[in-house]
Design a protein around this motif. Sequence first.
Motif, PDB file in Angstrom:
ATOM      1  N   LEU A 178      -9.440   5.906 -39.909  1.00 37.49           N
ATOM      2  CA  LEU A 178     -10.429   5.914 -41.034  1.00 37.49           C
ATOM      3  C   LEU A 178     -10.378   7.536 -41.577  1.00 37.49           C
ATOM      4  O   LEU A 178     -10.542   7.545 -42.971  1.00 37.49           O
ATOM      5  CB  LEU A 178     -11.684   5.556 -40.727  1.00 37.49           C
ATOM      6  N   LEU A 179     -10.031   8.364 -40.912  1.00 38.86           N
ATOM      7  CA  LEU A 179     -10.172   9.893 -41.290  1.00 38.86           C
ATOM      8  C   LEU A 179      -8.897  10.134 -42.158  1.00 38.86           C
ATOM      9  O   LEU A 179      -8.826  11.188 -42.720  1.00 38.86           O
ATOM     10  CB  LEU A 179     -10.162  10.761 -40.147  1.00 38.86           C
ATOM     11  N   GLY A 180      -7.730   9.231 -42.120  1.00 34.70           N
ATOM     12  CA  GLY A 180      -6.421   9.573 -42.686  1.00 34.70           C
ATOM     13  C   GLY A 180      -5.467   9.394 -41.770  1.00 34.70           C
ATOM     14  O   GLY A 180      -5.622   9.820 -40.336  1.00 34.70           O
ATOM     15  N   GLU A 181      -4.136   9.103 -42.057  1.00 32.31           N
ATOM     16  CA  GLU A 181      -2.982   9.023 -41.250  1.00 32.31           C
ATOM     17  C   GLU A 181      -2.696  10.382 -40.377  1.00 32.31           C
ATOM     18  O   GLU A 181      -2.377  10.349 -39.394  1.00 32.31           O
ATOM     19  CB  GLU A 181      -1.698   8.516 -41.887  1.00 32.31           C
ATOM     20  N   ALA A 182      -2.594  11.536 -41.229  1.00 29.35           N
ATOM     21  CA  ALA A 182      -2.441  12.613 -40.634  1.00 29.35           C
ATOM     22  C   ALA A 182      -3.506  13.095 -39.741  1.00 29.35           C
ATOM     23  O   ALA A 182      -3.049  13.721 -38.601  1.00 29.35           O
ATOM     24  CB  ALA A 182      -2.218  13.788 -41.664  1.00 29.35           C
ATOM     25  N   GLU A 183      -4.758  12.917 -39.965  1.00 25.27           N
ATOM     26  CA  GLU A 183      -5.716  13.346 -38.979  1.00 25.27           C
ATOM     27  C   GLU A 183      -5.678  12.470 -37.695  1.00 25.27           C
ATOM     28  O   GLU A 183      -5.918  12.964 -36.483  1.00 25.27           O
ATOM     29  CB  GLU A 183      -7.092  13.055 -39.704  1.00 25.27           C
ATOM     30  N   ALA A 184      -5.598  11.137 -38.006  1.00 22.44           N
ATOM     31  CA  ALA A 184      -5.410  10.255 -36.711  1.00 22.44           C
ATOM     32  C   ALA A 184      -3.967  10.615 -35.902  1.00 22.44           C
ATOM     33  O   ALA A 184      -4.384  10.902 -34.681  1.00 22.44           O
ATOM     34  CB  ALA A 184      -4.851   8.825 -37.312  1.00 22.44           C
ATOM     35  N   PHE A 185      -2.897  11.209 -36.733  1.00 21.17           N
ATOM     36  CA  PHE A 185      -1.952  11.652 -35.648  1.00 21.17           C
ATOM     37  C   PHE A 185      -2.302  13.074 -34.951  1.00 21.17           C
ATOM     38  O   PHE A 185      -1.917  12.904 -33.737  1.00 21.17           O
ATOM     39  CB  PHE A 185      -0.556  12.008 -36.529  1.00 21.17           C
ATOM     40  N   HIS A 186      -3.172  13.844 -35.536  1.00 21.40           N
ATOM     41  CA  HIS A 186      -3.386  15.098 -34.625  1.00 21.40           C
ATOM     42  C   HIS A 186      -4.335  14.836 -33.818  1.00 21.40           C
ATOM     43  O   HIS A 186      -4.739  15.489 -32.843  1.00 21.40           O
ATOM     44  CB  HIS A 186      -4.029  16.105 -35.684  1.00 21.40           C
ATOM     45  N   LEU A 187      -4.927  13.537 -33.837  1.00 19.05           N
ATOM     46  CA  LEU A 187      -5.871  13.070 -32.762  1.00 19.05           C
ATOM     47  C   LEU A 187      -5.158  12.306 -31.650  1.00 19.05           C
ATOM     48  O   LEU A 187      -5.871  11.790 -30.772  1.00 19.05           O
ATOM     49  CB  LEU A 187      -7.008  12.231 -33.448  1.00 19.05           C
ATOM     50  N   GLY A 188      -4.042  12.286 -31.723  1.00 22.76           N
ATOM     51  CA  GLY A 188      -3.126  11.547 -30.756  1.00 22.76           C
ATOM     52  C   GLY A 188      -2.986  10.134 -30.920  1.00 22.76           C
ATOM     53  O   GLY A 188      -2.447   9.394 -29.880  1.00 22.76           O
ATOM     54  N   VAL A 189      -3.046   9.874 -32.149  1.00 16.56           N
ATOM     55  CA  VAL A 189      -2.651   8.147 -32.180  1.00 16.56           C
ATOM     56  C   VAL A 189      -1.403   8.028 -32.862  1.00 16.56           C
ATOM     57  O   VAL A 189      -1.026   8.859 -33.714  1.00 16.56           O
ATOM     58  CB  VAL A 189      -3.718   7.663 -33.496  1.00 16.56           C
ATOM     59  N   ASP A 190      -0.695   7.129 -32.184  1.00 16.77           N
ATOM     60  CA  ASP A 190       0.623   6.813 -32.668  1.00 16.77           C
ATOM     61  C   ASP A 190       0.444   5.808 -33.732  1.00 16.77           C
ATOM     62  O   ASP A 190       0.103   4.563 -33.622  1.00 16.77           O
ATOM     63  CB  ASP A 190       1.486   6.354 -31.711  1.00 16.77           C
ATOM     64  N   VAL A 191       0.476   6.253 -35.093  1.00 15.11           N
ATOM     65  CA  VAL A 191       0.016   5.395 -36.176  1.00 15.11           C
ATOM     66  C   VAL A 191       0.845   4.219 -36.483  1.00 15.11           C
ATOM     67  O   VAL A 191       0.441   2.944 -36.582  1.00 15.11           O
ATOM     68  CB  VAL A 191      -0.035   6.018 -37.480  1.00 15.11           C
ATOM     69  N   GLU A 192       2.085   4.382 -36.211  1.00 15.25           N
ATOM     70  CA  GLU A 192       3.096   3.426 -36.336  1.00 15.25           C
ATOM     71  C   GLU A 192       2.994   2.419 -35.354  1.00 15.25           C
ATOM     72  O   GLU A 192       3.078   0.997 -35.647  1.00 15.25           O
ATOM     73  CB  GLU A 192       4.654   3.767 -36.521  1.00 15.25           C
ATOM     74  N   ARG A 193       2.817   2.630 -34.220  1.00 13.52           N
ATOM     75  CA  ARG A 193       2.591   1.708 -33.033  1.00 13.52           C
ATOM     76  C   ARG A 193       1.420   0.897 -33.529  1.00 13.52           C
ATOM     77  O   ARG A 193       1.202  -0.262 -33.035  1.00 13.52           O
ATOM     78  CB  ARG A 193       2.489   2.376 -31.817  1.00 13.52           C
ATOM     79  N   LEU A 194       0.269   1.624 -33.687  1.00 12.32           N
ATOM     80  CA  LEU A 194      -1.108   0.997 -33.979  1.00 12.32           C
ATOM     81  C   LEU A 194      -0.930  -0.215 -34.963  1.00 12.32           C
ATOM     82  O   LEU A 194      -1.355  -1.150 -34.720  1.00 12.32           O
ATOM     83  CB  LEU A 194      -2.115   2.022 -34.412  1.00 12.32           C
ATOM     84  N   ARG A 195      -0.124   0.209 -36.077  1.00 14.79           N
ATOM     85  CA  ARG A 195       0.120  -0.759 -37.167  1.00 14.79           C
ATOM     86  C   ARG A 195       0.904  -2.107 -36.646  1.00 14.79           C
ATOM     87  O   ARG A 195       0.273  -3.202 -36.882  1.00 14.79           O
ATOM     88  CB  ARG A 195       0.795  -0.147 -38.295  1.00 14.79           C
ATOM     89  N   ARG A 196       1.818  -1.644 -36.015  1.00 12.97           N
ATOM     90  CA  ARG A 196       2.636  -3.036 -35.255  1.00 12.97           C
ATOM     91  C   ARG A 196       1.742  -3.862 -34.339  1.00 12.97           C
ATOM     92  O   ARG A 196       1.772  -5.060 -34.473  1.00 12.97           O
ATOM     93  CB  ARG A 196       3.684  -2.424 -34.554  1.00 12.97           C
ATOM     94  N   ARG A 197       0.877  -2.995 -33.585  1.00 14.57           N
ATOM     95  CA  ARG A 197      -0.031  -4.013 -32.462  1.00 14.57           C
ATOM     96  C   ARG A 197      -1.101  -4.571 -33.294  1.00 14.57           C
ATOM     97  O   ARG A 197      -1.364  -6.063 -32.984  1.00 14.57           O
ATOM     98  CB  ARG A 197      -0.556  -2.917 -31.729  1.00 14.57           C
ATOM     99  N   VAL A 198      -1.746  -3.951 -34.241  1.00  8.30           N
ATOM    100  CA  VAL A 198      -2.833  -4.552 -35.000  1.00  8.30           C
ATOM    101  C   VAL A 198      -2.320  -5.966 -35.663  1.00  8.30           C
ATOM    102  O   VAL A 198      -2.929  -7.007 -35.806  1.00  8.30           O
ATOM    103  CB  VAL A 198      -3.691  -3.505 -36.001  1.00  8.30           C
ATOM    104  N   ILE A 199      -1.166  -5.787 -36.402  1.00  5.18           N
ATOM    105  CA  ILE A 199      -0.701  -6.959 -37.309  1.00  5.18           C
ATOM    106  C   ILE A 199      -0.188  -8.041 -36.230  1.00  5.18           C
ATOM    107  O   ILE A 199      -0.582  -9.069 -36.503  1.00  5.18           O
ATOM    108  CB  ILE A 199       0.454  -6.341 -38.102  1.00  5.18           C
ATOM    109  N   ALA A 200       0.201  -7.700 -35.101  1.00  2.00           N
ATOM    110  CA  ALA A 200       0.631  -8.803 -34.421  1.00  2.00           C
ATOM    111  C   ALA A 200      -0.439  -9.392 -33.746  1.00  2.00           C
ATOM    112  O   ALA A 200      -0.717 -10.640 -33.547  1.00  2.00           O
ATOM    113  CB  ALA A 200       1.497  -8.107 -33.073  1.00  2.00           C
ATOM    114  N   GLU A 201      -1.721  -8.581 -33.505  1.00  2.00           N
ATOM    115  CA  GLU A 201      -2.722  -9.398 -32.820  1.00  2.00           C
ATOM    116  C   GLU A 201      -3.609 -10.069 -34.024  1.00  2.00           C
ATOM    117  O   GLU A 201      -4.289 -11.202 -33.766  1.00  2.00           O
ATOM    118  CB  GLU A 201      -3.719  -8.265 -32.245  1.00  2.00           C
ATOM    119  N   VAL A 202      -3.720  -9.714 -35.135  1.00  2.00           N
ATOM    120  CA  VAL A 202      -4.340 -10.366 -36.216  1.00  2.00           C
ATOM    121  C   VAL A 202      -3.343 -11.609 -36.468  1.00  2.00           C
ATOM    122  O   VAL A 202      -4.083 -12.804 -36.982  1.00  2.00           O
ATOM    123  CB  VAL A 202      -4.378  -9.285 -37.491  1.00  2.00           C
ATOM    124  N   ALA A 203      -2.131 -11.611 -36.562  1.00  2.00           N
ATOM    125  CA  ALA A 203      -1.264 -12.751 -36.765  1.00  2.00           C
ATOM    126  C   ALA A 203      -1.497 -13.730 -35.722  1.00  2.00           C
ATOM    127  O   ALA A 203      -1.477 -14.870 -35.754  1.00  2.00           O
ATOM    128  CB  ALA A 203       0.286 -12.266 -36.579  1.00  2.00           C
TER     129      ALA A 203
END
Length: 343
Positions: free
Chosen positions: A228-253
């Motif tokens: 929610l803070l932004g992709e760059a901020e999430a990356f600096h907080l240690g979040v793998d944004v691309e992997r997060l997208r894949r997993r959330v989309i798969a789980e939502v599906a």
Amino acid sequence: MSRRSDRRVRSVLAVLVALVVLGFSLELAVGAAALDLPRAVACLVAPDPACDPGDRYILLVLRLPRALGAMVVGAGLAVAGAAMQGLFRNPLADPGLVGVSSGAALGAALAIALDRALPAVPGEFAQPALAFAGGLLATWIVHTLARVRGQTSVVGLLLAGIAVSALAGATIGLLGYLADDRQLRDLSLWLLGGLGGLTRPVVLVLVPLVGLAGALLWRRARDLDALLLGEAEAFHLGVDVERLRRRVIAEVALAVGVCVAFTGIIGFVGLIVPHLLRGLVGPRHRLLVPAAALGGAALLLFADAAARTILAPAELPVGILTSLLGAPVFLALLARARPTEAP
């Protein structure tokens, strides 16, 4: 979180739990057939020869699985909506954006149109199985089209979702045009959404799959908060944004695909419930996800109870009722979000 806001969140969650209990009791009590619910429940707890076997059948075989299924479907759709709104950083995002609903609809349309040509699959699961496969396939196509140089584009997801949904809609229209009267009626009723197919075997499939998807999405709460803070901020907080997208989309599906496969398309639950609750419990997904689950369950329980009684003994498809309730709320939210013109 301040003490005052903590009390407010506790109050909201308590109200939601009470609404779920009330809605569940209402689902068991109302319907075309009269049922003495306290007496029927007492007979289940302490069997009595004087108990009416008809009441026991209505309660155990017809209404209890449907009430449990309504809870699970409502919770699954709302949790998926909360996750998608966090993923897109847009409080008006919907689970259908990734194409899962339109793909499931196309799968169901194919099952209805090809019912005589389907292999020997149990009749109760043949159509849902093809609908679920269609939802997952559509989601995979959307995600594949949205990937650019190994990264998933949010804009690409939206555009690919629109294109895949349009293609699925056109194909469903073609199948409906070629269908006979019975197939066309079955397809129309499925697209309107309903909970009449929630039998005991179906609920035994729904509960673990939707529960698994919901639990996995709840585990993504910290990463979604960072996003929610932004992709760059999430990356600096240690979040793998691309992997997060894949997993959330798969789980939502998974969550939406299973729900839609058995109930048809039930609109606005995944859009309205998390959006409204975000203003009550805040944007933190560790609280928003369980609140959305309770809110979605309560909404679908009350909607289905109303759908079964408004035109009794006939039954109104619950998808019509949720759309009639959700569309005005959605328009009101859009009107509030519209910026005012400068003087």
